[in-house]
Design a protein around this motif. Structure first.
Motif, PDB file in Angstrom:
ATOM      1  N   LEU A 165       0.808  -1.216   0.000  1.00  0.00           N
ATOM      2  CA  LEU A 165       0.000   0.000   0.000  1.00  0.00           C
ATOM      3  C   LEU A 165       0.844   1.269   0.000  1.00  0.00           C
ATOM      4  CD1 LEU A 165      -2.588  -1.133   2.687  1.00  0.00           C
ATOM      5  CD2 LEU A 165      -2.831  -1.220   0.196  1.00  0.00           C
ATOM      6  N   LEU A 166       2.141   1.112   0.219  1.00  0.00           N
ATOM      7  CA  LEU A 166       3.048   2.244   0.317  1.00  0.00           C
ATOM      8  C   LEU A 166       4.402   1.790  -0.204  1.00  0.00           C
ATOM      9  CD1 LEU A 166       3.172   5.175   1.545  1.00  0.00           C
ATOM     10  CD2 LEU A 166       4.054   4.106   3.620  1.00  0.00           C
ATOM     11  N   SER A 167       5.040   2.618  -1.007  1.00  0.00           N
ATOM     12  CA  SER A 167       6.339   2.212  -1.530  1.00  0.00           C
ATOM     13  C   SER A 167       7.393   2.255  -0.432  1.00  0.00           C
ATOM     14  CB  SER A 167       6.732   3.081  -2.723  1.00  0.00           C
ATOM     15  OG  SER A 167       6.918   4.416  -2.332  1.00  0.00           O
ATOM     16  N   GLY A 168       8.520   1.656  -0.731  1.00  0.00           N
ATOM     17  CA  GLY A 168       9.598   1.529   0.239  1.00  0.00           C
ATOM     18  C   GLY A 168       9.723   0.078   0.635  1.00  0.00           C
ATOM     19  N   GLN A 169      10.655  -0.201   1.511  1.00  0.00           N
ATOM     20  CA  GLN A 169      10.906  -1.584   1.902  1.00  0.00           C
ATOM     21  C   GLN A 169      11.124  -1.689   3.406  1.00  0.00           C
ATOM     22  OE1 GLN A 169      10.813  -4.281  -0.194  1.00  0.00           O
ATOM     23  NE2 GLN A 169      10.962  -5.447   1.674  1.00  0.00           N
ATOM     24  N   PRO A 170      10.207  -2.351   4.101  1.00  0.00           N
ATOM     25  CA  PRO A 170      10.428  -2.544   5.538  1.00  0.00           C
ATOM     26  C   PRO A 170      11.566  -3.529   5.744  1.00  0.00           C
ATOM     27  CG  PRO A 170       8.569  -3.847   4.839  1.00  0.00           C
ATOM     28  CD  PRO A 170       9.008  -3.028   3.639  1.00  0.00           C
ATOM     29  N   PRO A 171      12.172  -3.514   6.908  1.00  0.00           N
ATOM     30  CA  PRO A 171      13.232  -4.483   7.162  1.00  0.00           C
ATOM     31  C   PRO A 171      12.690  -5.904   7.087  1.00  0.00           C
ATOM     32  CG  PRO A 171      12.859  -3.067   9.083  1.00  0.00           C
ATOM     33  CD  PRO A 171      11.909  -2.644   8.019  1.00  0.00           C
ATOM     34  N   ALA A 172      13.530  -6.788   6.616  1.00  0.00           N
ATOM     35  CA  ALA A 172      13.124  -8.187   6.537  1.00  0.00           C
ATOM     36  C   ALA A 172      12.924  -8.727   7.946  1.00  0.00           C
ATOM     37  CB  ALA A 172      14.175  -9.003   5.813  1.00  0.00           C
ATOM     38  N   VAL A 173      11.913  -9.544   8.087  1.00  0.00           N
ATOM     39  CA  VAL A 173      11.681 -10.213   9.359  1.00  0.00           C
ATOM     40  C   VAL A 173      12.448 -11.523   9.273  1.00  0.00           C
ATOM     41  CG1 VAL A 173       9.971 -11.192  10.916  1.00  0.00           C
ATOM     42  CG2 VAL A 173       9.414  -9.167   9.561  1.00  0.00           C
ATOM     43  N   ASP A 174      13.591 -11.568   9.932  1.00  0.00           N
ATOM     44  CA  ASP A 174      14.456 -12.736   9.842  1.00  0.00           C
ATOM     45  C   ASP A 174      13.817 -13.915  10.546  1.00  0.00           C
ATOM     46  OD1 ASP A 174      16.326 -11.289   8.414  1.00  0.00           O
ATOM     47  OD2 ASP A 174      17.396 -10.659  10.203  1.00  0.00           O
ATOM     48  N   GLY A 175      14.377 -14.305  11.608  1.00  0.00           N
ATOM     49  CA  GLY A 175      13.854 -15.440  12.343  1.00  0.00           C
ATOM     50  C   GLY A 175      13.254 -15.005  13.650  1.00  0.00           C
ATOM     51  N   PRO A 176      12.869 -15.962  14.456  1.00  0.00           N
ATOM     52  CA  PRO A 176      12.265 -15.624  15.738  1.00  0.00           C
ATOM     53  C   PRO A 176      13.266 -14.920  16.655  1.00  0.00           C
ATOM     54  CG  PRO A 176      12.654 -17.986  15.571  1.00  0.00           C
ATOM     55  CD  PRO A 176      12.965 -17.400  14.235  1.00  0.00           C
ATOM     56  N   PRO A 177      12.767 -14.039  17.510  1.00  0.00           N
ATOM     57  CA  PRO A 177      13.653 -13.309  18.408  1.00  0.00           C
ATOM     58  C   PRO A 177      14.239 -14.191  19.507  1.00  0.00           C
ATOM     59  CG  PRO A 177      11.378 -12.735  18.832  1.00  0.00           C
ATOM     60  CD  PRO A 177      11.387 -13.609  17.616  1.00  0.00           C
ATOM     61  N   VAL A 178      13.578 -15.295  19.799  1.00  0.00           N
ATOM     62  CA  VAL A 178      14.086 -16.272  20.763  1.00  0.00           C
ATOM     63  C   VAL A 178      13.813 -17.662  20.189  1.00  0.00           C
ATOM     64  CG1 VAL A 178      13.767 -14.802  22.804  1.00  0.00           C
ATOM     65  CG2 VAL A 178      11.933 -16.306  22.091  1.00  0.00           C
ATOM     66  N   PRO A 179      14.662 -18.637  20.516  1.00  0.00           N
ATOM     67  CA  PRO A 179      14.439 -19.995  19.998  1.00  0.00           C
ATOM     68  C   PRO A 179      13.060 -20.521  20.378  1.00  0.00           C
ATOM     69  CG  PRO A 179      16.611 -19.814  21.023  1.00  0.00           C
ATOM     70  CD  PRO A 179      15.865 -18.543  21.335  1.00  0.00           C
ATOM     71  N   GLY A 180      12.423 -21.156  19.426  1.00  0.00           N
ATOM     72  CA  GLY A 180      11.121 -21.769  19.669  1.00  0.00           C
ATOM     73  C   GLY A 180       9.925 -20.842  19.544  1.00  0.00           C
ATOM     74  N   ALA A 181      10.164 -19.552  19.289  1.00  0.00           N
ATOM     75  CA  ALA A 181       9.035 -18.619  19.159  1.00  0.00           C
ATOM     76  C   ALA A 181       8.287 -18.896  17.862  1.00  0.00           C
ATOM     77  CB  ALA A 181       9.544 -17.180  19.201  1.00  0.00           C
ATOM     78  N   ARG A 182       6.997 -18.646  17.904  1.00  0.00           N
ATOM     79  CA  ARG A 182       6.132 -18.819  16.726  1.00  0.00           C
ATOM     80  C   ARG A 182       5.463 -17.503  16.403  1.00  0.00           C
ATOM     81  NH1 ARG A 182       2.518 -24.103  18.205  1.00  0.00           N
ATOM     82  NH2 ARG A 182       4.223 -25.409  18.936  1.00  0.00           N
ATOM     83  N   ARG A 183       5.207 -17.289  15.125  1.00  0.00           N
ATOM     84  CA  ARG A 183       4.485 -16.085  14.711  1.00  0.00           C
ATOM     85  C   ARG A 183       3.001 -16.249  14.966  1.00  0.00           C
ATOM     86  NH1 ARG A 183       7.226 -14.847   9.237  1.00  0.00           N
ATOM     87  NH2 ARG A 183       8.854 -13.501   9.980  1.00  0.00           N
ATOM     88  N   GLY A 184       2.380 -15.125  15.289  1.00  0.00           N
ATOM     89  CA  GLY A 184       0.941 -15.092  15.485  1.00  0.00           C
ATOM     90  C   GLY A 184       0.477 -13.653  15.461  1.00  0.00           C
TER      91      GLY A 184
END
Length: 158
Positions: free
Chosen positions: A108-127
């Motif tokens: 919806l807006l030009s530009g590039q947000p930073p890539a979301v690499d991996g979880p911030p702590v081991p075993g974390a899940r996205r939600g």
């Protein structure tokens, strides 16, 4: 109010103006970091968001900010007051960054947000958190089958 203005003199307004200038620079840095096509003008304790003319969906930024819990009236001036705490400014800066990144990820807006690499702590899940924002979660050791949101640190100075 008049008694406070009289007691503190011009330093009261000067301090507020300097604080606003620093906050605007912080927001500008966040916008520049992701290439968001917007400028932020300011004078004294007032500031205003202005998106590039070639961004037809940029008015959605104001709705995105409201989804982050921060009301910014579209096309109107924003301002700081003596009542705004450092925590308030941190919250607004985080909402500003999150709104820009979400709009960019959605195209919806030009530009590039930073890539979301991996979880911030081991075993974390996205939600999604209760407000519907993307977040990381880990199992709650106190409540089997429940999860705790991982708080990631954000540099409050951009």
């Amino acid at each position: 109010v008049l008694q406070r203005l009289e007691a503190e003199g011009p330093e009261l307004q000067r301090g507020l103006n300097l604080r606003t200038a620093a906050f605007v620079e912080r927001l500008r840095g966040l916008a520049a970091a992701c290439g968001a096509p917007l400028s932020i003008t300011h004078f004294a304790s007032w500031f205003c968001f202005q998106f590039a003319a070639d961004q037809p969906l940029s008015p959605l930024f104001f709705a995105a900010m409201r989804l982050q819990g921060v009301h910014v009236w579209e096309g109107r001036l924003c301002f700081l007051t003596l009542a705004h705490s450092d925590e308030d400014l941190d919250r607004v800066a985080q909402a500003f960054q999150d709104a820009l990144h979400e709009m960019q990820r959605a195209g919806l807006l030009s530009g590039q947000p930073p890539a979301v690499d991996g979880p911030p702590v081991p075993g974390a899940r996205r939600g999604r958190d209760p407000q519907g924002r993307e977040a990381w979660f880990v199992a709650d050791p106190q409540r089997p089958g429940k999860y705790l949101q991982v708080q990631t640190s954000v540099n409050p100075h951009g």
